[in-house]
Design a protein around this motif. Structure first.
Motif, mmCIF file in Angstrom:
data_model
loop_
_atom_site.group_PDB
_atom_site.id
_atom_site.type_symbol
_atom_site.label_atom_id
_atom_site.label_comp_id
_atom_site.label_asym_id
_atom_site.label_seq_id
_atom_site.Cartn_x
_atom_site.Cartn_y
_atom_site.Cartn_z
ATOM 1 N N GLU A 166 -78.874 53.719 48.355
ATOM 2 C CA GLU A 166 -77.617 53.009 48.349
ATOM 3 C C GLU A 166 -76.533 54.091 47.670
ATOM 4 O OE1 GLU A 166 -76.599 50.142 49.261
ATOM 5 O OE2 GLU A 166 -78.519 49.312 49.836
ATOM 6 N N ARG B 208 -75.372 56.202 50.736
ATOM 7 C CA ARG B 208 -74.367 55.540 51.539
ATOM 8 C C ARG B 208 -72.937 55.350 50.824
ATOM 9 N NH1 ARG B 208 -78.803 51.876 52.121
ATOM 10 N NH2 ARG B 208 -80.043 52.177 54.123
ATOM 11 N N MET B 209 -73.028 55.055 49.609
ATOM 12 C CA MET B 209 -71.606 55.024 48.992
ATOM 13 C C MET B 209 -70.875 56.369 48.894
ATOM 14 S SD MET B 209 -72.172 52.100 46.035
ATOM 15 C CE MET B 209 -70.319 52.299 45.420
ATOM 16 N N GLN C 200 -69.282 48.818 42.039
ATOM 17 C CA GLN C 200 -69.504 48.596 43.472
ATOM 18 C C GLN C 200 -71.182 48.835 43.662
ATOM 19 O OE1 GLN C 200 -68.533 47.251 46.129
ATOM 20 N NE2 GLN C 200 -66.563 46.540 45.019
ATOM 21 N N MET C 201 -71.899 49.944 43.071
ATOM 22 C CA MET C 201 -73.287 50.281 43.129
ATOM 23 C C MET C 201 -74.129 49.397 42.505
ATOM 24 S SD MET C 201 -75.140 53.687 41.861
ATOM 25 C CE MET C 201 -74.301 54.614 43.134
ATOM 26 N N LEU D 205 -73.241 45.977 42.266
ATOM 27 C CA LEU D 205 -73.383 44.808 42.793
ATOM 28 C C LEU D 205 -74.190 44.853 44.127
ATOM 29 C CD1 LEU D 205 -69.758 43.857 42.630
ATOM 30 C CD2 LEU D 205 -71.738 42.868 41.407
ATOM 31 N N ARG D 206 -74.172 46.219 44.619
ATOM 32 C CA ARG D 206 -74.821 46.585 45.918
ATOM 33 C C ARG D 206 -76.375 46.488 45.575
ATOM 34 N NH1 ARG D 206 -72.363 48.838 50.463
ATOM 35 N NH2 ARG D 206 -74.217 50.192 50.857
ATOM 36 N N THR D 207 -76.621 47.156 44.561
ATOM 37 C CA THR D 207 -78.007 47.320 44.025
ATOM 38 C C THR D 207 -78.559 45.767 43.899
ATOM 39 O OG1 THR D 207 -77.701 49.336 43.064
ATOM 40 C CG2 THR D 207 -79.423 48.000 42.456
ATOM 41 N N TYR D 208 -77.940 45.118 43.030
ATOM 42 C CA TYR D 208 -78.270 43.609 42.940
ATOM 43 C C TYR D 208 -78.625 42.866 44.232
ATOM 44 C CZ TYR D 208 -78.322 38.665 40.941
ATOM 45 O OH TYR D 208 -78.811 37.452 40.746
ATOM 46 N N ASP D 209 -77.449 42.993 45.090
ATOM 47 C CA ASP D 209 -77.823 42.116 46.470
ATOM 48 C C ASP D 209 -78.903 42.705 47.000
ATOM 49 O OD1 ASP D 209 -76.654 40.454 48.447
ATOM 50 O OD2 ASP D 209 -76.543 42.471 49.626
ATOM 51 N N ARG D 210 -79.394 43.954 47.133
ATOM 52 C CA ARG D 210 -80.232 44.641 47.715
ATOM 53 C C ARG D 210 -81.637 44.329 47.136
ATOM 54 N NH1 ARG D 210 -81.047 49.631 50.967
ATOM 55 N NH2 ARG D 210 -83.141 49.298 51.819
ATOM 56 N N ARG E 140 -82.716 40.920 48.279
ATOM 57 C CA ARG E 140 -83.050 40.862 49.835
ATOM 58 C C ARG E 140 -84.490 41.446 49.814
ATOM 59 N NH1 ARG E 140 -78.190 43.213 51.060
ATOM 60 N NH2 ARG E 140 -79.030 45.165 51.610
#
Length: 269
Positions: free
Chosen positions: A171, A174-175, A200-201, A203-208, A211
């Motif tokens: 992640e 990608r960022m 942002q990292m 939030l993206r980590t939590y969302d990942r 999933r």
């Protein structure tokens, strides 16, 4: 960007090594875990001025590395990570342990002896811990921990942290790629953008993570890893454990290098 990709490769190296099919890899994970644990206890139990008594314990990681066909490069890279800690602990002892000692007719501060002893201990424990993962695999070790009734919450925390650290690195990769595309020629993240980048990292980590967890549940995950549940401890596993336990006990209670030295001195004399 290359550094991040190298980090991902380094994380997966031990997992790749654990998939080999050698004599050491075929030993039951629980047996290897107990053996390594006994080894660590014996090594750290020596007093801070002991050096020669630690020498026989070098034989264990050398033999495991050889029989397990483990390359030295990835092991040495991870040992270097512990080098600052080793130097830090040793330097502190140089200031606080100034008792004069006679070593082969030379008077030196005992802090140097402590520094060398602690360095050997930390080096041996780090190497054996890395070899345990490289010859067993983290998932098999997790199952071995559950077999000795280590609480599931702790095992899962260790396993998932190790297993999905590469996901976090991906992640971040990608960022960083997106950031560099918007700021060509920029080296690193600017201080004014660092707050939003970390946010942002997160939030993206939590969302990942959500999933990943949902995918695990769809595949029947119930909080347990049972990859070694069907494995039985064989006679060869008991033999492996017995031989090493006897070696550790003898090496801990008898100073083998001094005994060998006295033996040769008597023969020569």
């Amino acid at each position: 960007m290359a550094n991040i990709m190298n980090s991902i490769y380094e994380i997966n190296t031990l997992d790749d090594l654990a998939k080999k099919d050698t004599i050491i890899h075929c030993i039951h994970p629980l047996v290897k875990l107990i053996t390594a644990f006994l080894y660590l206890i014996c090594v750290v139990s020596f007093n801070k001025y002991e050096i020669s008594g630690l020498i026989p314990f070098v034989f264990y990681p050398i033999l495991i590395t050889s029989l397990g066909e483990i390359p030295l490069a990835p092991i040495l890279k991870r040992v270097l990570i512990a080098a600052p800690f080793i130097l830090g602990v040793g330097v502190i002892n140089l200031f606080y342990d100034k008792t004069p000692m006679n070593v082969a007719g030379i008077i030196i501060n005992s802090g140097w002896i402590t520094f060398l002893s602690l360095s050997i201990k930390i080096l041996l424990t780090v190497v054996v811990s890395i070899l345990l993962i490289a010859t067993t695999g983290m998932e098999n070790l997790a199952c071995a921990l559950r077999m000795i009734k280590v609480p599931k919450i702790f095992v899962m925390q260790i396993l998932l942290t190790y297993r999905y650290i590469s996901v976090l690195v991906e992640e971040a990769s990608r960022m960083m790629k997106a950031y560099y595309l918007r700021a060509p020629g920029q080296k690193g993240v600017k201080m004014k953008d660092l707050g939003s980048f970390i946010g942002q990292m997160l939030l993206r980590t939590y969302d990942r993570a959500q999933r990943v967890y949902e995918a695990m549940k769809l595949r029947g995950f119930n909080g347990e890893y049972n990859s070694t549940a069907s494995l039985k401890i064989k006679l060869s596993d008991y033999l492996y454990l017995t031989i090493w336990c006897l070696f550790f006990i003898v090496a801990r209670n008898f100073n083998i290098p001094i005994l060998i030295g006295n033996l040769f001195s008597g023969v020569i004399g």
